[in-house]
Motif scaffolding. Structure first.
Motif, PDB file in Angstrom:
ATOM      1  N   GLY A   1       0.821  -1.209   0.000  1.00  0.00           N
ATOM      2  CA  GLY A   1       0.000   0.000   0.000  1.00  0.00           C
ATOM      3  C   GLY A   1       0.848   1.250   0.000  1.00  0.00           C
ATOM      4  O   GLY A   1       0.534   2.240  -0.690  1.00  0.00           O
ATOM      5  N   GLU A   2       1.922   1.234   0.768  1.00  0.00           N
ATOM      6  CA  GLU A   2       2.815   2.396   0.812  1.00  0.00           C
ATOM      7  C   GLU A   2       3.567   2.581  -0.506  1.00  0.00           C
ATOM      8  O   GLU A   2       3.820   3.708  -0.952  1.00  0.00           O
ATOM      9  CB  GLU A   2       3.812   2.230   1.962  1.00  0.00           C
ATOM     10  N   ILE A   3       3.957   1.460  -1.140  1.00  0.00           N
ATOM     11  CA  ILE A   3       4.650   1.564  -2.437  1.00  0.00           C
ATOM     12  C   ILE A   3       3.747   2.229  -3.471  1.00  0.00           C
ATOM     13  O   ILE A   3       4.166   3.122  -4.223  1.00  0.00           O
ATOM     14  CB  ILE A   3       5.084   0.161  -2.909  1.00  0.00           C
ATOM     15  N   VAL A   4       2.479   1.808  -3.505  1.00  0.00           N
ATOM     16  CA  VAL A   4       1.537   2.408  -4.460  1.00  0.00           C
ATOM     17  C   VAL A   4       1.369   3.895  -4.177  1.00  0.00           C
ATOM     18  O   VAL A   4       1.339   4.719  -5.089  1.00  0.00           O
ATOM     19  CB  VAL A   4       0.185   1.670  -4.397  1.00  0.00           C
ATOM     20  N   ARG A   5       1.277   4.247  -2.898  1.00  0.00           N
ATOM     21  CA  ARG A   5       1.119   5.659  -2.551  1.00  0.00           C
ATOM     22  C   ARG A   5       2.346   6.469  -2.972  1.00  0.00           C
ATOM     23  O   ARG A   5       2.223   7.572  -3.514  1.00  0.00           O
ATOM     24  CB  ARG A   5       0.889   5.819  -1.050  1.00  0.00           C
TER      25      ARG A   5
ATOM     26  N   ILE B   1       4.435   5.757  -5.355  1.00  0.00           N
ATOM     27  CA  ILE B   1       4.425   5.885  -6.818  1.00  0.00           C
ATOM     28  C   ILE B   1       3.480   7.012  -7.236  1.00  0.00           C
ATOM     29  O   ILE B   1       3.810   7.826  -8.105  1.00  0.00           O
ATOM     30  CB  ILE B   1       3.996   4.550  -7.460  1.00  0.00           C
ATOM     31  N   ALA B   2       2.320   7.056  -6.580  1.00  0.00           N
ATOM     32  CA  ALA B   2       1.363   8.123  -6.907  1.00  0.00           C
ATOM     33  C   ALA B   2       1.944   9.499  -6.589  1.00  0.00           C
ATOM     34  O   ALA B   2       1.654  10.485  -7.287  1.00  0.00           O
ATOM     35  CB  ALA B   2       0.069   7.907  -6.124  1.00  0.00           C
ATOM     36  N   VAL B   3       2.782   9.581  -5.542  1.00  0.00           N
ATOM     37  CA  VAL B   3       3.378  10.870  -5.153  1.00  0.00           C
ATOM     38  C   VAL B   3       4.472  11.296  -6.129  1.00  0.00           C
ATOM     39  O   VAL B   3       4.563  12.466  -6.519  1.00  0.00           O
ATOM     40  CB  VAL B   3       3.942  10.775  -3.715  1.00  0.00           C
ATOM     41  N   ASN B   4       5.298  10.335  -6.565  1.00  0.00           N
ATOM     42  CA  ASN B   4       6.525  10.691  -7.282  1.00  0.00           C
ATOM     43  C   ASN B   4       6.474  10.483  -8.793  1.00  0.00           C
ATOM     44  O   ASN B   4       7.313  11.028  -9.512  1.00  0.00           O
ATOM     45  CB  ASN B   4       7.694   9.868  -6.716  1.00  0.00           C
TER      46      ASN B   4
END
Length: 348
Positions: A138-142, A144-147
């Motif tokens: 979940g944190e990896i997806v977030r 990716i969405a940020v960067n």
């Protein structure tokens, strides 16, 4: 209560279910005292509640039926939302001319693929180890969405497409001002998905999930391919999470990375645990409580995580099976409690 319900003739139960469904369809137009939200558009709140219920239905497949603790479910929700936004918004560099009705299957398919990619190497883990890995997903997806330049971080993606259709005067059916059509659409999707999951639960696949949840080693000894069915649970749960994310993005018309934080993922899990993992009625109740109450009592919205934390502690102590548990799950927990008590007595 459950035995009395089953004793009622089936046609009467079906009529009752139809009446309940009609009530929920009419709910945005009914002026029932105390239920509408005074500080927020009531139809918009109902849409949010329906999305949370759909998330709960999907997460219930993973946690309630297959017994896999997934703390990163927000990742699948985000994949579905960004799939519609990236391929449907004219502001996206990867925009296509696909209609909204084609973007939804794409969002579901990409979410299911992400579930298989995550589950393939990790579903041999169990318990806390699997929970940590899913939390990391979940944190990896977030992040990716940020960067990622395409998802545009907090700037976000505007003009996310909505479902098609116009009223007789030319106004769009799924507009910004009147959110009732979005609620009716989400409610229809929820009912269809509930029906499908209920069929799955009573099928060979559902029985295999329950066997794996109760004792994975025993299930494998009885010939149940545990890894295969766990992967199916992950993929189906991810698909439902992606579908709910796609509906969310279509309603919002704009998404950014702030919509997919880990706290929201914890709320999803709390809905399942609070209502009763393994029981669709319980999960629905949990999702309604978690999504509706903060909007109804908006003055306490900032303290909702504290309230939910305290509520979860109290429920885990006095009712660990949830508010409306599945009968099988309640028996399972009672057996474990009795075994623990017998073991403690033997040690004394």
């Amino acid at each position: 209560m459950r035995s009395r319900w089953r004793a009622i003739p089936r046609p009467v139960r079906i009529l009752f279910g139809v009446a309940v469904a009609v009530f929920f369809y009419l709910l945005p137009n009914l002026a029932i005292p105390l239920i509408p939200t005074p500080d927020t558009n009531f139809a918009s709140v109902l849409f949010t509640v329906a999305v949370y219920v759909l998330v709960g239905v999907g997460l219930n497949v993973v946690i309630g039926l297959a017994g896999l603790l997934d703390l990163g479910y927000i990742g699948f929700f985000a994949v579905g939302a960004y799939s519609v936004a990236i391929f449907g918004s004219p502001a996206s560099p990867l925009a296509t001319k696909y209609p909204w009705l084609m973007l939804i299957p794409i969002a579901i398919a990409l979410s299911m693929v992400s579930g298989v990619i995550l589950g393939g190497p990790t579903l041999r883990l169990r318990g806390d180890y699997l929970a940590i890995v899913t939390l990391g997903f979940g944190e990896i997806v977030r992040l990716i969405a940020v960067n990622w330049s395409i998802t545009k971080g907090q700037i976000g993606i505007p003009s996310v497409p909505a479902p098609p259709g116009h009223w007789g005067n030319g106004d769009p059916i799924f507009g910004i001002i009147d959110t009732r059509p979005f609620y009716w659409l989400a409610l229809t999707v929820v009912l269809i998905c509930m029906f499908g999951v209920k069929l799955l639960e009573s099928s060979r696949v559902g029985r295999s999930w329950l066997a794996i949840r109760e004792d994975e080693d025993a299930a494998e000894l009885m010939g149940v391919p545990a890894f295969k069915f766990k992967l199916w649970a992950f993929a189906i749960g991810a698909g439902l999470g992606g579908l709910s994310g796609a509906l969310f993005a279509s309603r919002q018309g704009f998404i950014n990375s702030n919509s997919f934080d880990v706290l929201t993922s914890m709320l999803f899990v709390a809905a399942v645990v609070l209502g009763g993992a393994g029981n669709l009625a319980g999960v629905t109740l949990g999702a309604v409580l978690i999504s509706y109450l903060p909007e109804r009592f908006r003055g306490f919205a900032d303290k909702r995580f504290l309230v939910f934390g305290l509520a979860l502690i109290v429920i885990m102590i006095f009712r660990p099976q949830g508010l409306i548990p599945s009968r099988r799950r309640a028996v399972e927990l009672a057996d474990r409690k009795r075994e623990a008590a017998e073991e403690a007595t033997a040690n004394v």
